[in-house]
Design an enzyme around this catalytic site. Structure first.
Site, PDB file in Angstrom:
ATOM      1  N   GLY A 308      54.696  41.613  52.588  1.00 17.27           N
ATOM      2  CA  GLY A 308      53.870  40.779  51.718  1.00 17.27           C
ATOM      3  C   GLY A 308      52.794  40.089  52.529  1.00 17.27           C
ATOM      4  CD  GLU A 309      53.550  36.911  55.860  1.00 13.80           C
ATOM      5  OE1 GLU A 309      52.714  37.180  56.763  1.00 13.80           O
ATOM      6  OE2 GLU A 309      54.689  36.475  56.110  1.00 13.80           O
ATOM      7  CB  ALA A 310      47.250  39.632  51.988  1.00 15.75           C
TER       8      ALA A 310
END
Length: 342
Positions: A308-310
């Site tokens: 996740g987290e871009a």
């Protein structure tokens, strides 16, 4: 040109926006189509890089397309179902990781540095988790619209592309429930290890997903109402940022399972809602692989990530930068004095 949108007041406001989304710029696309065959290379020899140049120009509304000011935006939210043992980490990790982002210590910070991407982090009411969706709707309409507006009202002037991302303990549980509600199938298809759950904890996660979908899927009026019932504030905010980018002529690079689940709620309502998006990566989370197949995306990179987290979308930005550089920077046959095909 400055682009400013007003916050939405209701899901009906959002429905109206999604029914009137702008399309790509045909003039910019035509300029790419005219220039590409004149460049010093065999036709189609750059493969998807050529497709990306055309896509970027159309959605940026200019020729040549550029990739000088990409932005990643991580939204953080807390989930009520986190207290039901569906994650390997406790809910307080969301707040702790936001601080880590702000201090520059997370993976996304390093990937942004490596990829030349600016980073913004927006925590959304972390002190107030959503309600556990297997017992009640995660949010009421005012709550989901407030969260949506956190992304929808983001100023995007001068941004070349947007990489929405998230942080929220238990948000793969929401992503699994949304995917199951949208596309059907058993909870086991959509529910994976997330942060590393296995055994009894994974069984609990599957049960929570199944109970949530059973409670809400039949009662929801549409996919946007599903986002309210089964989603989280960070998912709504990412969906808001995707729509804001469309209105501001900013292409979007989608990230992993949670980001795509949020985006899928838009596509289920308006089939063209993600035309300005590409998929940065496909994660090793089983639900993401199944969801990508439903959405019809081909990822730009495959690195077996599940963070996740871009992180995956940011990692893909240099590919977009390469597409822009090749299209704008290469000499034409005439300029280089190279004989074209006969």
């Amino acid at each position: 040109m400055s682009h400013k949108v007003q916050p939405l007041s209701s899901l009906d406001d959002l429905r109206a926006v999604l029914r009137a989304l702008p399309g790509p710029d045909d003039t910019a696309r035509a300029a790419v189509i005219a220039r590409e065959p004149t460049l010093t290379k065999p036709p189609r020899s750059l493969g998807r890089l050529e497709d990306l140049a055309l896509w970027l120009a159309g959605w940026q509304g200019r020729h040549p397309p550029t990739m000088k000011t990409p932005r990643a935006h991580v939204f953080a939210g807390n989930h009520g179902v986190a207290l039901w043992g569906v994650s390997a980490y406790p809910p307080e990790v969301t707040v702790q990781m936001v601080k880590n982002f702000q201090n520059g210590g997370a993976a996304i910070n390093q990937l942004c540095i490596a990829s030349g991407v600016a980073l913004e982090v927006t925590p959304i009411e972390l002190e107030r988790p959503t309600r556990p969706f297997h017992q009640d709707a995660a949010m009421d309409e005012d709550e989901v619209i407030a969260a949506f507006n956190a992304g929808f009202t983001e100023p995007l002037d001068g941004v070349d592309c947007l990489c929405p991302g998230e942080m929220g303990i238990a948000n793969t549980t929401s992503a699994a429930a949304l995917s199951m509600a949208l596309y059907g199938g058993p909870a086991e298809t959509w529910t994976g290890p997330g942060t590393g759950v296995a055994g009894h904890a994974l069984d609990t996660k599957i049960r929570v997903v199944a109970e949530g979908v059973a409670l809400h899927a039949g009662a929801a009026t549409d996919s946007l109402d599903l986002l309210r019932r089964l989603g989280g504030r960070e998912l709504a905010a990412m969906a808001g940022s995707v729509v804001a980018a469309r209105l501001a002529r900013v292409p979007v690079v989608l990230d992993g399972f949670i980001c795509c689940a949020a985006a899928a709620c838009l596509k289920a309502f308006a089939p063209d809602a993600l035309d300005h998006c590409v998929l940065g990566h496909v994660s090793r989370e089983p639900g993401h692989q199944a969801l990508v197949a439903k959405l019809g995306f081909e990822p730009l990179v495959r690195m077996d990530m599940a963070l996740g987290e871009a992180s995956g979308s940011t990692l893909a930005v240099p590919i977009l930068r390469a597409a822009c550089q090749c299209h704008a920077g290469m000499a034409t046959f005439a300029e280089a004095g190279v004989t074209d095909r006969v």
